[in-house]
Design a protein around this motif. Structure first.
Motif, short mmCIF file in Angstrom:
data_model
loop_
_atom_site.label_atom_id
_atom_site.label_comp_id
_atom_site.label_asym_id
_atom_site.label_seq_id
_atom_site.Cartn_x
_atom_site.Cartn_y
_atom_site.Cartn_z
N UNK A 68 -27.19 9.08 -33.64
CA UNK A 68 -28.42 9.30 -34.41
C UNK A 68 -29.55 8.41 -33.87
N UNK A 69 -29.25 7.17 -33.55
CA UNK A 69 -30.26 6.25 -33.03
C UNK A 69 -30.75 6.72 -31.66
N UNK A 70 -29.82 7.22 -30.86
CA UNK A 70 -30.17 7.73 -29.53
C UNK A 70 -31.11 8.93 -29.66
N UNK A 71 -30.77 9.84 -30.57
CA UNK A 71 -31.58 11.05 -30.75
C UNK A 71 -32.99 10.70 -31.24
N UNK A 72 -33.09 9.73 -32.14
CA UNK A 72 -34.41 9.40 -32.67
C UNK A 72 -35.25 8.72 -31.60
N UNK A 73 -34.60 8.05 -30.65
CA UNK A 73 -35.36 7.47 -29.53
C UNK A 73 -35.86 8.56 -28.58
N UNK A 74 -35.07 9.63 -28.46
CA UNK A 74 -35.45 10.72 -27.57
C UNK A 74 -36.66 11.50 -28.07
N UNK A 75 -36.81 11.50 -29.41
CA UNK A 75 -37.88 12.32 -30.00
C UNK A 75 -39.26 11.73 -29.74
#
Ligand SMILES: [Zn+2]
Ligand SMILES: [Zn+2]
Length: 176
Positions: A169-176
């Protein structure tokens, strides 16, 4: 060393037992009790019957309350637990484990022995004022209990499942 081996083992077992109550419940059958015993080998009386399973299931909310209690409340709950069990304390050495205290007789019901061992272990937690090492999982959707015995107090999640879910989840929010 923060706590002795037997204290750590008792705390781990109590937290494991409490966390079986998370959805989906993983302490439902006598096979589940056998799996718990495989992870945490106990000496003494094991009945492998429905009453024992019921006793363990009923113990979980009580363990949860005492593990997550504030210091004063933990003391009150430990004292209540010590009144509830039939104390028969003695030092024993067995199965490669060096001298440690067994607080109740080996023939007392399994749930009672776990309650006593948890209470004894939490006495060490209270005395060391280390209650902050026991908390609720940082995953928003999880109510699991976390026992953090790491040197730098870095443990936030109850399981690798929760750790990984939040890392993704943390990785995905950084990608956004
Ligand atoms: Zn023992
Ligand atoms: Zn969790």
């Amino acid at each position: 060393m923060l706590f002795t081996d037997d204290t750590v083992e008792a705390l781990r077992a109590a937290v494991h037992l409490v966390n079986t109550a998370e959805d989906p419940d993983t302490l439902v059958t006598e096979d589940d009790v056998a799996a718990f015993l495989e992870a945490f080998p106990y000496t003494g009386r094991i009945d492998r019957d429905p009453a024992e399973l019921t006793g363990l299931r009923a113990l979980r909310p009580q363990l949860r309350s005492v593990l997550l209690a504030s210091r004063d409340e933990m003391v009150a709950r430990i004292n209540a637990a010590l009144r509830e069990v039939t104390l028969d304390a003695r030092l024993v050495r067995h199965d490669g484990a060096d001298w440690h205290l067994h607080a109740v007789a080996d023939d007392r019901p399994f749930a009672e022995r776990i309650l006593a061992e948890t209470a004894m272990a939490l006495i060490d937690v209270v005395r060391a004022n280390e209650g902050s090492r026991i908390s609720v999982c940082a995953d928003e959707t999880c109510g699991g209990v976390v026992l953090d015995l790491s040197r730098n107090r870095s443990r936030r999640y109850c399981s690798t499942t929760c750790t990984n879910r939040n890392a993704v989840a943390a990785y995905r929010s950084r990608q956004r």
